[in-house]
Motif scaffolding. Structure first.
Motif, PDB file in Angstrom:
ATOM      1  N   SER A 295      -7.176  -0.981  -5.036  1.00  0.00           N
ATOM      2  CA  SER A 295      -7.072  -2.082  -6.000  1.00  0.00           C
ATOM      3  C   SER A 295      -6.555  -1.598  -7.348  1.00  0.00           C
ATOM      4  CB  SER A 295      -8.423  -2.770  -6.168  1.00  0.00           C
ATOM      5  OG  SER A 295      -9.390  -1.849  -6.617  1.00  0.00           O
ATOM      6  N   LEU A 296      -6.950  -0.393  -7.740  1.00  0.00           N
ATOM      7  CA  LEU A 296      -6.464   0.176  -8.996  1.00  0.00           C
ATOM      8  C   LEU A 296      -4.961   0.419  -8.919  1.00  0.00           C
ATOM      9  CD1 LEU A 296      -7.132   1.499 -11.787  1.00  0.00           C
ATOM     10  CD2 LEU A 296      -7.303   3.639 -10.538  1.00  0.00           C
ATOM     11  N   LEU A 297      -4.512   0.958  -7.801  1.00  0.00           N
ATOM     12  CA  LEU A 297      -3.090   1.228  -7.616  1.00  0.00           C
ATOM     13  C   LEU A 297      -2.289  -0.069  -7.569  1.00  0.00           C
ATOM     14  CD1 LEU A 297      -0.969   3.455  -7.104  1.00  0.00           C
ATOM     15  CD2 LEU A 297      -1.401   3.141  -4.671  1.00  0.00           C
ATOM     16  N   LEU A 298      -2.825  -1.078  -6.897  1.00  0.00           N
ATOM     17  CA  LEU A 298      -2.107  -2.352  -6.783  1.00  0.00           C
ATOM     18  C   LEU A 298      -2.014  -3.082  -8.114  1.00  0.00           C
ATOM     19  CD1 LEU A 298      -3.428  -3.659  -3.368  1.00  0.00           C
ATOM     20  CD2 LEU A 298      -1.177  -2.735  -3.876  1.00  0.00           C
ATOM     21  N   SER A 299      -3.019  -2.922  -8.980  1.00  0.00           N
ATOM     22  CA  SER A 299      -2.957  -3.591 -10.282  1.00  0.00           C
ATOM     23  C   SER A 299      -1.903  -2.955 -11.178  1.00  0.00           C
ATOM     24  CB  SER A 299      -4.324  -3.554 -10.965  1.00  0.00           C
ATOM     25  OG  SER A 299      -4.667  -2.228 -11.321  1.00  0.00           O
ATOM     26  N   LYS A 300      -1.646  -1.681 -11.002  1.00  0.00           N
ATOM     27  CA  LYS A 300      -0.642  -0.989 -11.812  1.00  0.00           C
ATOM     28  C   LYS A 300       0.759  -1.126 -11.232  1.00  0.00           C
ATOM     29  CE  LYS A 300      -3.685   0.793 -14.590  1.00  0.00           C
ATOM     30  NZ  LYS A 300      -3.900   0.232 -15.876  1.00  0.00           N
ATOM     31  N   LYS A 301       0.830  -1.170  -9.897  1.00  0.00           N
ATOM     32  CA  LYS A 301       2.134  -1.215  -9.242  1.00  0.00           C
ATOM     33  C   LYS A 301       2.042  -2.151  -8.028  1.00  0.00           C
ATOM     34  CE  LYS A 301       5.827   1.818  -8.009  1.00  0.00           C
ATOM     35  NZ  LYS A 301       6.450   3.045  -8.196  1.00  0.00           N
ATOM     36  N   PRO A 302       2.412  -3.423  -8.195  1.00  0.00           N
ATOM     37  CA  PRO A 302       2.235  -4.405  -7.118  1.00  0.00           C
ATOM     38  C   PRO A 302       3.022  -4.093  -5.843  1.00  0.00           C
ATOM     39  CG  PRO A 302       2.762  -5.487  -9.198  1.00  0.00           C
ATOM     40  CD  PRO A 302       2.907  -4.020  -9.413  1.00  0.00           C
ATOM     41  N   ASP A 303       4.131  -3.412  -5.954  1.00  0.00           N
ATOM     42  CA  ASP A 303       4.916  -3.120  -4.754  1.00  0.00           C
ATOM     43  C   ASP A 303       4.345  -1.953  -3.950  1.00  0.00           C
ATOM     44  OD1 ASP A 303       5.640  -1.467  -6.884  1.00  0.00           O
ATOM     45  OD2 ASP A 303       7.630  -1.081  -6.055  1.00  0.00           O
ATOM     46  N   ALA A 304       3.234  -1.401  -4.378  1.00  0.00           N
ATOM     47  CA  ALA A 304       2.594  -0.310  -3.639  1.00  0.00           C
ATOM     48  C   ALA A 304       1.834  -0.820  -2.419  1.00  0.00           C
ATOM     49  CB  ALA A 304       1.651   0.461  -4.553  1.00  0.00           C
ATOM     50  N   LYS A 305       1.700  -2.146  -2.307  1.00  0.00           N
ATOM     51  CA  LYS A 305       0.959  -2.708  -1.177  1.00  0.00           C
ATOM     52  C   LYS A 305       1.596  -2.334   0.156  1.00  0.00           C
ATOM     53  CE  LYS A 305      -1.043  -6.886   0.596  1.00  0.00           C
ATOM     54  NZ  LYS A 305      -1.603  -8.158   0.283  1.00  0.00           N
ATOM     55  N   GLU A 306       2.921  -2.322   0.205  1.00  0.00           N
ATOM     56  CA  GLU A 306       3.615  -1.953   1.441  1.00  0.00           C
ATOM     57  C   GLU A 306       3.294  -0.517   1.838  1.00  0.00           C
ATOM     58  OE1 GLU A 306       7.765  -2.624   0.834  1.00  0.00           O
ATOM     59  OE2 GLU A 306       7.460  -4.697   0.231  1.00  0.00           O
ATOM     60  N   LEU A 307       3.285   0.377   0.862  1.00  0.00           N
ATOM     61  CA  LEU A 307       2.971   1.779   1.134  1.00  0.00           C
ATOM     62  C   LEU A 307       1.537   1.930   1.622  1.00  0.00           C
ATOM     63  CD1 LEU A 307       3.779   4.781   1.040  1.00  0.00           C
ATOM     64  CD2 LEU A 307       2.989   4.793  -1.326  1.00  0.00           C
ATOM     65  N   LEU A 308       0.612   1.231   0.988  1.00  0.00           N
ATOM     66  CA  LEU A 308      -0.789   1.314   1.402  1.00  0.00           C
ATOM     67  C   LEU A 308      -0.995   0.742   2.798  1.00  0.00           C
ATOM     68  CD1 LEU A 308      -2.640   0.447  -1.906  1.00  0.00           C
ATOM     69  CD2 LEU A 308      -2.551   2.642  -0.756  1.00  0.00           C
ATOM     70  N   GLU A 309      -0.227  -0.291   3.156  1.00  0.00           N
ATOM     71  CA  GLU A 309      -0.320  -0.854   4.501  1.00  0.00           C
ATOM     72  C   GLU A 309       0.204   0.130   5.545  1.00  0.00           C
ATOM     73  OE1 GLU A 309       1.701  -4.576   4.277  1.00  0.00           O
ATOM     74  OE2 GLU A 309      -0.030  -5.598   3.393  1.00  0.00           O
ATOM     75  N   LYS A 310       1.174   0.949   5.180  1.00  0.00           N
ATOM     76  CA  LYS A 310       1.685   1.963   6.101  1.00  0.00           C
ATOM     77  C   LYS A 310       0.680   3.095   6.304  1.00  0.00           C
ATOM     78  CE  LYS A 310       6.552   1.208   5.059  1.00  0.00           C
ATOM     79  NZ  LYS A 310       7.763   1.758   4.451  1.00  0.00           N
ATOM     80  N   ILE A 311      -0.073   3.399   5.265  1.00  0.00           N
ATOM     81  CA  ILE A 311      -1.045   4.489   5.318  1.00  0.00           C
ATOM     82  C   ILE A 311      -2.345   4.047   5.995  1.00  0.00           C
ATOM     83  CG2 ILE A 311      -2.488   6.002   3.886  1.00  0.00           C
ATOM     84  CD1 ILE A 311      -0.247   6.095   1.881  1.00  0.00           C
ATOM     85  N   GLU A 312      -2.644   2.755   5.959  1.00  0.00           N
ATOM     86  CA  GLU A 312      -3.929   2.241   6.428  1.00  0.00           C
ATOM     87  C   GLU A 312      -4.319   2.674   7.848  1.00  0.00           C
ATOM     88  OE1 GLU A 312      -6.184  -2.028   6.760  1.00  0.00           O
ATOM     89  OE2 GLU A 312      -4.476  -1.834   5.439  1.00  0.00           O
ATOM     90  N   PRO A 313      -3.403   2.688   8.833  1.00  0.00           N
ATOM     91  CA  PRO A 313      -3.823   3.134  10.165  1.00  0.00           C
ATOM     92  C   PRO A 313      -4.246   4.617  10.209  1.00  0.00           C
ATOM     93  CG  PRO A 313      -1.714   1.989  10.277  1.00  0.00           C
ATOM     94  CD  PRO A 313      -2.037   2.165   8.842  1.00  0.00           C
ATOM     95  N   TYR A 314      -3.769   5.387   9.269  1.00  0.00           N
ATOM     96  CA  TYR A 314      -4.081   6.820   9.251  1.00  0.00           C
ATOM     97  C   TYR A 314      -5.194   7.162   8.263  1.00  0.00           C
ATOM     98  CZ  TYR A 314       0.463   6.598  11.420  1.00  0.00           C
ATOM     99  OH  TYR A 314       1.508   6.258  12.233  1.00  0.00           O
TER     100      TYR A 314
END
Length: 139
Positions: free
Chosen positions: A17-36
């Motif tokens: 949530s901290l990362l997403l508040s600073k950089k909204p386009d980071a959601k795609e990256l976090l979704e890629k990392i989520e399975p791992y």
């Protein structure tokens, strides 16, 4: 320096949530990392435990490098806790699957730590950055 870098990366994963508040386009990256995320947490939990053991084995550094030693120990404690929290499902599945008593204790510990994950992640960011700076300054 590697302990600090891994702690920062783990903290970023632990506080999305901290990362997403600073950089909204980071959601795609976090979704890629989520399975791992579980595997990353599992590996870095054991790496943090190794760091704690490493700190204790090098207890003599307290006299020569007290700030660095304390930073190393604190960073590895935070890393092992965050790694445990992120990798809990895999730790429960692969490590604790045979022992019901250990599984229950791990569930209780997880319930106590879960509300503190965000705060630990933020502290982990600062401690990881400090570990990198301390490594540059003292070595």
């Amino acid at each position: 320096m590697i302990f600090g870098i891994t702690l920062i990366l783990l903290s970023i994963i632990a506080v999305p949530s901290l990362l997403l508040s600073k950089k909204p386009d980071a959601k795609e990256l976090l979704e890629k990392i989520e399975p791992y995320q579980g595997w990353i947490g599992l590996v870095l939990c054991f790496y943090g435990v190794w760091g704690i053991v490493f700190s204790i084995l090098n207890l003599g550094w307290i006299t020569s490098f007290p700030i660095w030693w304390a930073s190393l120990l604190a960073g590895n404690i935070i890393q092992s806790i965050l790694g445990f929290m992120l990798g809990f499902s895999l730790i429960n599945k692969y490590v604790l699957s045979k022992n019901e008593a250990a599984k229950e204790k791990a569930m209780v510990l997880r319930e106590k730590l879960a509300p503190k994950q965000g705060k630990l992640g933020i502290i982990g960011l600062f401690v990881g950055a400090w570990m990198i700076v301390a490594n540059i300054l003292f070595f």
